[in-house]
Design a protein around this motif. Structure first.
Motif, PDB file in Angstrom:
ATOM      1  N   ASN A 167      -4.696  10.745  -5.980  1.00  9.59           N
ATOM      2  CA  ASN A 167      -4.340   9.218  -5.754  1.00  9.59           C
ATOM      3  C   ASN A 167      -5.432   8.461  -6.437  1.00  9.59           C
ATOM      4  N   HIS A 213      -6.019   1.883  -1.633  1.00 16.23           N
ATOM      5  CA  HIS A 213      -6.300   2.587  -0.324  1.00 16.23           C
ATOM      6  C   HIS A 213      -5.779   3.836  -0.457  1.00 16.23           C
ATOM      7  N   ASP A 223      -3.800   0.641  -5.813  1.00 17.91           N
ATOM      8  CA  ASP A 223      -3.980  -0.594  -4.788  1.00 17.91           C
ATOM      9  C   ASP A 223      -5.058  -0.756  -3.621  1.00 17.91           C
ATOM     10  N   ASN A 265       0.800  -1.086   0.001  1.00 11.54           N
ATOM     11  CA  ASN A 265       0.073  -0.012  -0.045  1.00 11.54           C
ATOM     12  C   ASN A 265       0.864   1.232  -0.219  1.00 11.54           C
ATOM     13  N   VAL A 266       1.269   1.696  -1.117  1.00 16.71           N
ATOM     14  CA  VAL A 266       1.639   3.233  -1.456  1.00 16.71           C
ATOM     15  C   VAL A 266       0.905   3.867  -2.123  1.00 16.71           C
ATOM     16  N   TRP A 267       1.391   5.287  -2.507  1.00 15.03           N
ATOM     17  CA  TRP A 267       0.611   6.202  -3.428  1.00 15.03           C
ATOM     18  C   TRP A 267       0.753   5.971  -4.824  1.00 15.03           C
ATOM     19  N   GLN A 268      -0.339   5.841  -5.501  1.00 20.15           N
ATOM     20  CA  GLN A 268      -0.302   5.944  -6.971  1.00 20.15           C
ATOM     21  C   GLN A 268      -0.988   7.094  -7.558  1.00 20.15           C
TER      22      GLN A 268
HETATM   23 CA   LIG Z   1      -2.316   3.293  -1.471  1.00 19.87          CA
END
Ligand SMILES: [Ca+2]
Length: 276
Positions: A169, A175, A173, A159-162
Protein backbone atom coordinates in the motif's frame (compact mmCIF):
# COMPACT_ATOMS: atom_id res chain seq x y z
CA UNK A 1 -31.03 4.88 -6.65
CA UNK A 2 -28.68 2.58 -8.48
CA UNK A 3 -25.70 2.62 -10.82
CA UNK A 4 -26.29 4.37 -14.18
CA UNK A 5 -22.71 3.70 -15.36
CA UNK A 6 -22.55 -0.09 -15.37
CA UNK A 7 -19.55 0.08 -13.03
CA UNK A 8 -20.73 -2.56 -10.62
CA UNK A 9 -20.34 -6.31 -10.52
CA UNK A 10 -23.57 -7.65 -12.06
CA UNK A 11 -23.83 -10.07 -9.14
CA UNK A 12 -24.27 -7.14 -6.72
CA UNK A 13 -27.53 -5.94 -8.28
CA UNK A 14 -26.73 -2.21 -8.45
CA UNK A 15 -29.42 -1.81 -11.09
CA UNK A 16 -31.85 -1.12 -12.50
CA UNK A 17 -31.77 2.56 -11.58
CA UNK A 18 -35.09 3.40 -9.99
CA UNK A 19 -36.80 6.31 -8.31
CA UNK A 20 -37.44 6.25 -4.58
CA UNK A 21 -39.40 8.65 -2.39
CA UNK A 22 -38.28 8.99 1.22
CA UNK A 23 -39.94 10.57 4.22
CA UNK A 24 -37.68 13.19 5.84
CA UNK A 25 -35.06 11.65 8.10
CA UNK A 26 -31.78 12.37 9.85
CA UNK A 27 -28.39 10.83 9.10
CA UNK A 28 -25.38 11.17 11.38
CA UNK A 29 -22.49 13.08 9.87
CA UNK A 30 -19.98 10.33 10.67
CA UNK A 31 -19.73 6.64 11.39
CA UNK A 32 -19.91 5.77 15.10
CA UNK A 33 -16.51 6.33 16.73
CA UNK A 34 -14.60 4.23 19.23
CA UNK A 35 -15.18 6.96 21.84
CA UNK A 36 -18.95 6.91 21.29
CA UNK A 37 -19.09 3.11 21.33
CA UNK A 38 -17.06 3.07 24.55
CA UNK A 39 -19.66 5.32 26.20
CA UNK A 40 -22.37 2.88 25.10
CA UNK A 41 -20.49 -0.12 26.50
CA UNK A 42 -19.65 1.64 29.75
CA UNK A 43 -23.28 2.65 30.30
CA UNK A 44 -24.98 -0.53 29.15
CA UNK A 45 -22.48 -3.29 29.88
CA UNK A 46 -22.97 -4.51 26.32
CA UNK A 47 -20.59 -7.22 25.07
CA UNK A 48 -20.12 -7.44 21.30
CA UNK A 49 -20.51 -10.65 19.35
CA UNK A 50 -16.82 -10.72 18.39
CA UNK A 51 -15.88 -10.48 22.08
CA UNK A 52 -18.17 -13.39 22.90
CA UNK A 53 -16.80 -15.41 19.99
CA UNK A 54 -13.21 -14.53 20.92
CA UNK A 55 -12.03 -14.09 17.36
CA UNK A 56 -12.41 -11.68 14.44
CA UNK A 57 -10.86 -10.91 11.06
CA UNK A 58 -7.90 -8.54 10.70
CA UNK A 59 -6.12 -7.45 7.48
CA UNK A 60 -2.84 -9.36 7.22
CA UNK A 61 -0.54 -6.29 7.06
CA UNK A 62 -2.12 -4.80 10.19
CA UNK A 63 -2.08 -7.72 12.63
CA UNK A 64 -0.75 -6.92 16.12
CA UNK A 65 -0.87 -10.25 17.93
CA UNK A 66 1.34 -12.98 19.32
CA UNK A 67 1.97 -15.80 16.87
CA UNK A 68 -0.26 -18.13 18.88
CA UNK A 69 -3.23 -15.80 18.50
CA UNK A 70 -3.00 -15.77 14.70
CA UNK A 71 -5.27 -18.68 13.83
CA UNK A 72 -5.53 -18.96 10.05
CA UNK A 73 -5.98 -17.10 6.79
CA UNK A 74 -9.46 -17.13 5.31
CA UNK A 75 -9.79 -19.51 2.34
CA UNK A 76 -11.05 -17.31 -0.48
CA UNK A 77 -9.71 -14.01 0.87
CA UNK A 78 -6.26 -14.88 2.29
CA UNK A 79 -5.51 -11.25 3.16
CA UNK A 80 -7.95 -11.72 6.03
CA UNK A 81 -6.52 -13.39 9.12
CA UNK A 82 -8.61 -14.86 11.93
CA UNK A 83 -7.08 -13.37 15.09
CA UNK A 84 -7.91 -14.54 18.60
CA UNK A 85 -8.78 -11.56 20.77
CA UNK A 86 -9.42 -9.15 17.91
CA UNK A 87 -12.45 -7.03 18.81
CA UNK A 88 -13.54 -3.40 18.91
CA UNK A 89 -11.12 -2.61 21.76
CA UNK A 90 -8.30 -4.42 19.95
CA UNK A 91 -8.89 -3.67 16.28
CA UNK A 92 -5.60 -5.17 15.04
CA UNK A 93 -5.44 -7.98 17.62
CA UNK A 94 -4.65 -8.35 21.36
CA UNK A 95 -1.48 -6.21 21.14
CA UNK A 96 -3.40 -3.25 19.72
CA UNK A 97 -5.75 -0.83 21.46
CA UNK A 98 -8.06 2.06 20.70
CA UNK A 99 -6.17 4.35 23.09
CA UNK A 100 -4.92 6.51 20.23
CA UNK A 101 -7.98 5.97 18.06
CA UNK A 102 -10.91 7.67 19.84
CA UNK A 103 -12.05 9.41 16.65
CA UNK A 104 -11.66 6.39 14.40
CA UNK A 105 -14.75 4.40 13.46
CA UNK A 106 -15.56 1.47 15.71
CA UNK A 107 -14.95 -1.83 13.89
CA UNK A 108 -15.44 -5.56 14.60
CA UNK A 109 -19.12 -4.79 15.17
CA UNK A 110 -21.86 -7.02 13.80
CA UNK A 111 -25.26 -5.89 12.53
CA UNK A 112 -26.70 -7.02 15.87
CA UNK A 113 -24.14 -4.88 17.73
CA UNK A 114 -25.00 -1.92 15.52
CA UNK A 115 -28.69 -2.38 16.26
CA UNK A 116 -27.97 -2.46 20.00
CA UNK A 117 -25.93 0.75 19.83
CA UNK A 118 -28.52 2.60 17.77
CA UNK A 119 -31.30 1.64 20.19
CA UNK A 120 -29.21 2.82 23.13
CA UNK A 121 -28.56 6.11 21.36
CA UNK A 122 -32.27 6.60 20.61
CA UNK A 123 -31.55 6.23 16.90
CA UNK A 124 -31.74 3.52 14.25
CA UNK A 125 -29.76 2.22 11.30
CA UNK A 126 -30.49 3.90 7.99
CA UNK A 127 -32.35 1.93 5.37
CA UNK A 128 -30.35 1.20 2.25
CA UNK A 129 -32.32 3.83 0.33
CA UNK A 130 -31.78 6.41 3.05
CA UNK A 131 -28.08 5.58 3.13
CA UNK A 132 -27.64 6.08 -0.61
CA UNK A 133 -29.61 9.32 -0.70
CA UNK A 134 -27.58 10.74 2.18
CA UNK A 135 -24.28 9.46 0.76
CA UNK A 136 -24.90 11.25 -2.54
CA UNK A 137 -24.99 14.60 -0.76
CA UNK A 138 -27.42 16.04 -3.29
CA UNK A 139 -25.53 14.95 -6.40
CA UNK A 140 -28.10 12.62 -7.96
CA UNK A 141 -26.81 10.07 -10.45
CA UNK A 142 -23.13 10.66 -9.83
CA UNK A 143 -20.48 8.09 -9.12
CA UNK A 144 -19.04 9.58 -5.93
CA UNK A 145 -20.30 12.00 -3.27
CA UNK A 146 -18.32 14.78 -4.98
CA UNK A 147 -18.84 13.94 -8.67
CA UNK A 148 -17.85 11.32 -11.22
CA UNK A 149 -14.05 11.36 -10.97
CA UNK A 150 -12.18 9.48 -8.25
CA UNK A 151 -9.46 12.13 -8.19
CA UNK A 152 -10.77 15.59 -7.51
CA UNK A 153 -8.01 17.90 -8.63
CA UNK A 154 -5.41 15.33 -7.59
CA UNK A 155 -6.30 15.18 -3.90
CA UNK A 156 -7.73 12.03 -2.37
CA UNK A 157 -11.29 12.44 -1.14
CA UNK A 158 -11.63 9.06 0.53
CA UNK A 159 -9.69 6.33 2.31
CA UNK A 160 -9.25 3.33 0.01
CA UNK A 161 -6.27 1.25 -1.13
CA UNK A 162 -3.43 2.54 -3.31
CA UNK A 163 -0.69 0.30 -4.69
CA UNK A 164 -0.66 -3.43 -5.32
CA UNK A 165 -3.43 -5.16 -3.40
CA UNK A 166 -3.01 -6.92 -1.02
CA UNK A 167 0.76 -6.78 -0.56
CA UNK A 168 1.89 -3.17 -0.92
CA UNK A 169 0.00 0.00 0.00
CA UNK A 170 1.61 3.28 -1.09
CA UNK A 171 -0.51 5.17 1.46
CA UNK A 172 -1.21 8.05 -0.94
CA UNK A 173 -4.37 8.86 1.00
CA UNK A 174 -2.52 8.65 4.32
CA UNK A 175 -4.04 5.49 5.81
CA UNK A 176 -3.40 1.73 5.71
CA UNK A 177 -6.46 0.91 7.81
CA UNK A 178 -9.01 3.27 9.36
CA UNK A 179 -8.84 7.06 9.24
CA UNK A 180 -10.43 9.39 11.81
CA UNK A 181 -14.10 9.81 10.91
CA UNK A 182 -13.78 13.49 10.02
CA UNK A 183 -10.98 12.99 7.54
CA UNK A 184 -11.44 14.44 4.03
CA UNK A 185 -14.06 16.97 3.02
CA UNK A 186 -17.71 16.13 3.78
CA UNK A 187 -20.33 15.80 1.05
CA UNK A 188 -23.03 18.34 0.22
CA UNK A 189 -25.16 17.21 3.15
CA UNK A 190 -22.27 17.37 5.61
CA UNK A 191 -21.66 13.62 5.76
CA UNK A 192 -18.06 12.52 6.15
CA UNK A 193 -16.65 9.45 4.41
CA UNK A 194 -19.88 7.93 3.21
CA UNK A 195 -17.56 6.07 0.85
CA UNK A 196 -14.26 4.47 1.84
CA UNK A 197 -12.84 3.97 5.36
CA UNK A 198 -15.30 1.36 6.72
CA UNK A 199 -18.30 -0.47 5.34
CA UNK A 200 -21.48 0.67 7.04
CA UNK A 201 -24.32 -1.63 8.08
CA UNK A 202 -27.78 -0.68 6.89
CA UNK A 203 -31.09 -1.89 8.32
CA UNK A 204 -32.30 -3.85 5.28
CA UNK A 205 -31.80 -7.45 4.30
CA UNK A 206 -29.55 -7.78 1.24
CA UNK A 207 -30.69 -9.41 -1.97
CA UNK A 208 -28.96 -8.62 -5.30
CA UNK A 209 -32.30 -9.20 -7.05
CA UNK A 210 -34.14 -6.67 -4.90
CA UNK A 211 -33.94 -3.63 -7.22
CA UNK A 212 -35.49 -5.63 -10.06
CA UNK A 213 -38.67 -5.92 -7.98
CA UNK A 214 -39.32 -2.16 -7.93
CA UNK A 215 -42.23 -0.83 -9.97
CA UNK A 216 -41.15 0.88 -13.17
CA UNK A 217 -44.11 3.25 -13.37
CA UNK A 218 -44.01 4.90 -9.96
CA UNK A 219 -41.47 5.71 -7.27
CA UNK A 220 -41.12 3.27 -4.42
CA UNK A 221 -41.90 4.90 -1.07
CA UNK A 222 -39.57 4.27 1.88
CA UNK A 223 -38.40 0.81 0.78
CA UNK A 224 -37.24 -1.34 3.66
CA UNK A 225 -35.59 -4.23 1.84
CA UNK A 226 -36.64 -7.83 1.27
CA UNK A 227 -38.82 -9.53 3.88
CA UNK A 228 -36.63 -12.61 3.98
CA UNK A 229 -32.96 -13.34 3.61
CA UNK A 230 -29.80 -14.30 5.42
CA UNK A 231 -27.69 -11.18 4.79
CA UNK A 232 -27.88 -7.53 5.78
CA UNK A 233 -26.82 -4.63 3.57
CA UNK A 234 -23.34 -3.11 3.77
CA UNK A 235 -22.59 0.17 2.00
CA UNK A 236 -19.71 2.47 1.18
CA UNK A 237 -16.71 0.20 0.80
CA UNK A 238 -13.63 0.32 3.01
CA UNK A 239 -9.94 1.09 3.25
CA UNK A 240 -9.29 -2.17 1.43
CA UNK A 241 -11.22 -1.27 -1.71
CA UNK A 242 -9.21 -1.05 -4.91
CA UNK A 243 -10.18 -1.15 -8.57
CA UNK A 244 -8.17 -4.34 -9.06
CA UNK A 245 -10.61 -6.46 -7.09
CA UNK A 246 -13.35 -4.37 -5.46
CA UNK A 247 -14.58 -1.03 -6.79
CA UNK A 248 -17.36 -0.86 -4.22
CA UNK A 249 -16.41 2.59 -2.95
CA UNK A 250 -19.04 4.21 -5.17
CA UNK A 251 -22.32 5.56 -3.78
CA UNK A 252 -24.38 2.99 -5.72
CA UNK A 253 -22.26 -0.01 -4.72
CA UNK A 254 -23.87 -2.70 -2.60
CA UNK A 255 -22.72 -5.61 -0.55
CA UNK A 256 -23.95 -7.65 2.37
CA UNK A 257 -23.01 -10.12 5.04
CA UNK A 258 -24.68 -12.20 7.70
CA UNK A 259 -25.78 -10.12 10.72
CA UNK A 260 -23.36 -11.94 13.04
CA UNK A 261 -20.30 -11.11 10.90
CA UNK A 262 -17.55 -8.81 12.15
CA UNK A 263 -14.25 -7.66 10.71
CA UNK A 264 -11.72 -4.86 10.98
CA UNK A 265 -13.21 -2.87 8.09
CA UNK A 266 -16.91 -2.83 9.00
CA UNK A 267 -18.63 -0.20 11.14
CA UNK A 268 -21.91 1.67 11.00
CA UNK A 269 -23.62 5.04 10.93
CA UNK A 270 -26.87 5.85 12.70
CA UNK A 271 -29.82 7.84 11.54
CA UNK A 272 -33.27 8.61 12.79
CA UNK A 273 -36.78 9.40 11.73
CA UNK A 274 -37.94 12.97 12.13
CA UNK A 275 -40.56 13.35 14.83
CA UNK A 276 -43.91 14.03 13.18
CA1 LIG B 1 -5.90 4.14 2.44
Amino acid sequence: MGDPFGDGDPGDGEGPVHEVTLAPYLADETAVTNAAFARFVKTSGYVTEAERLGVSAVFHLAVEAARGDVLHHLDTTPWWVAVKGADWRHPAGPRSSIGDLPHHPVVHVTWHDAQAYCRWAGKRLLTEAEWEYAARGGLAGRRFPWGDELHDGGAWRLNVWQGDFPARNTLDDGHLTTAPVKSYRPNGYGLYQSVGNVWEWCADRFDPAYYATFPTDRPATDPRGPDHGTHRVLRGGSYLCHDSYCNRYRVAARSGNTPDSASANVGFRCGNSLAS
